[in-house]
Design an enzyme around this catalytic site. Structure first.
Site, PDB file in Angstrom:
ATOM      1  N   PRO C 107      -4.716   6.526   5.109  1.00 23.45           N
ATOM      2  CG  PRO C 107      -5.821   5.335   6.776  1.00 23.45           C
ATOM      3  CD  PRO C 107      -4.511   5.983   6.457  1.00 23.45           C
ATOM      4  N   GLY C 109      -8.543  11.100   4.191  1.00 22.94           N
ATOM      5  CA  GLY C 109      -9.246  11.845   5.225  1.00 22.94           C
ATOM      6  C   GLY C 109      -8.573  11.747   6.577  1.00 22.94           C
ATOM      7  CB  CYS C 110      -6.125   9.446   7.876  1.00 23.64           C
ATOM      8  SG  CYS C 110      -5.418   8.945   9.426  1.00 23.64           S
ATOM      9  CB  VAL C 111      -5.437  15.076   9.756  1.00 26.31           C
ATOM     10  CG1 VAL C 111      -4.569  16.313   9.552  1.00 26.31           C
ATOM     11  CG2 VAL C 111      -6.818  15.315   9.178  1.00 26.31           C
TER      12      VAL C 111
END
Lengths: 129, 102, 111
Positions: C107, C109-111
């Site tokens: 996703p 913005g998912c780090v």
């Protein structure tokens, strides 16, 4: 049980993303959209402005097979699910391009540049694309 | 609220300055940087736009960008303020927010 | 870059194991990815995986976890639209792990 993102996380600031480029010719439109999606995680007051050729980002019927790029226009319809519901489009910019609100793929507020300017003046942060 | 608007495209190439001036509220500050500095030259064909809007906006132009393009400060439109990088920073600091017309 | 082998055929995956070309996805791929992480897929897992594929098909992105949670709640009921339920199914993070099994990118913005 409250979800973590429902907890109070301090002050809310007003962030405005100003989009002025048509999609695909440059990376601005996609970059802006990605930052907008990320910003949604921070529970801020986010608004998007579409002015000049930026109105083409919301044009219905984008078909990118011929240019070999991903059509990211459906993602604008996901913004509502991200609680981003303030989309402002310049009336003048639509008219100059022979477009109307019916040509756009999401619900927006069409307003004059001077109305948008007043909203812009009222922001904490303006991000320009 | 006072805004700073920066423009970085030449008026001979793009409409960024026109767009900026069609939207910036009265009392705004407009700073020409990078290629936009060519628009600050007196007697260029776009100069009248700036001259005609002096009562609405305060105009600035970035000196180092003029110099880089061989433009003498003496040829800048009267009333357009030449600033250096420190002056740029001051403008950002003294206004409430910044919109960049790219 | 690496590969994952499903029914004798190799598919390209990135350094974190996400499928590179989402059109190549087959359900058996999810089973193999899950097995690698000691996870056995139940109907409840598949409900989320299928939901994610439909979401991607419609919006061309993998949803952030809060958006996923809310949307699942709307579609499958409040008892499933909460972090506790989804993290029990996907302990490595519902968005991250389920997206991987669904053949979607991580996703935004998912780090």
């Amino acid at each position: 049980m409250a979800e973590p993102w429902e907890e109070d996380e301090g002050p809310v600031k007003k962030f405005m993303f100003v989009n002025r480029k048509a999609p695909y010719g440059t990376i601005y439109a996609l970059e802006s959209l990605e930052v907008v999606l990320i910003s949604a995680a921070f529970d801020q007051d986010v608004s998007l402005v579409f002015v000049d050729d930026g109105v083409y980002q919301l044009k219905k019927g984008q078909t990118t097979d011929g240019i070999g790029m991903k059509n990211f226009s459906p993602t604008y319809r996901a913004l509502e699910g991200y609680d981003i519901e303030k989309l402002y489009v310049s009336k003048e910019s639509l008219e100059e391009r022979g477009l109307s609100e019916d040509d756009l793929l999401v619900d927006v507020q069409v307003m004059s540049k001077s109305e948008i300017a007043d909203l812009m003046d009222d922001q904490d942060v303006v991000l320009s694309f | 609220m006072t805004m700073l608007h920066t423009v970085n495209k030449s008026p001979f190439e793009r409409n960024a300055l026109d767009s900026c001036m069609s939207m910036a509220n009265k009392g705004s500050k407009i700073l020409l940087i990078e290629d936009a500095v060519v628009g600050a030259v007196d007697k260029n064909t776009h100069a009248e736009k700036i001259k005609g809007a002096m009562s609405d906006y305060t105009f600035y132009v970035l000196g180092p960008d003029l110099q880089a393009r061989g433009i003498d400060e003496g040829n800048v439109i009267d009333g357009v303020n030449v600033v250096d990088y420190a002056g740029y920073v001051d403008l950002v600091a003294e206004t409430d927010n910044v919109q960049s017309w790219l | 870059m690496g590969t994952i082998t499903v029914d004798g055929k190799d598919y390209e995956v990135d350094e974190e194991g996400y499928l590179v070309n989402l059109n190549e996805w087959v359900p058996a791929m999810a089973e193999i990815m899950a097995k690698d992480e000691d996870c056995t897929l139940t109907d409840a897992h598949w409900e989320v995986i299928n939901f994610l594929r439909e979401y991607y098909d419609e919006y061309q992105i993998a949803p952030a976890v809060r958006v996923l949670t809310k949307a699942i709640g709307k579609k499958l009921g409040a008892d499933k639209g909460n972090s506790k339920y989804l993290y029990e199914l996907f302990p490595y993070g519902p968005a991250k792990q389920a997206c991987k099994y669904a053949g979607l990118p991580k996703p935004t913005g998912c780090v």
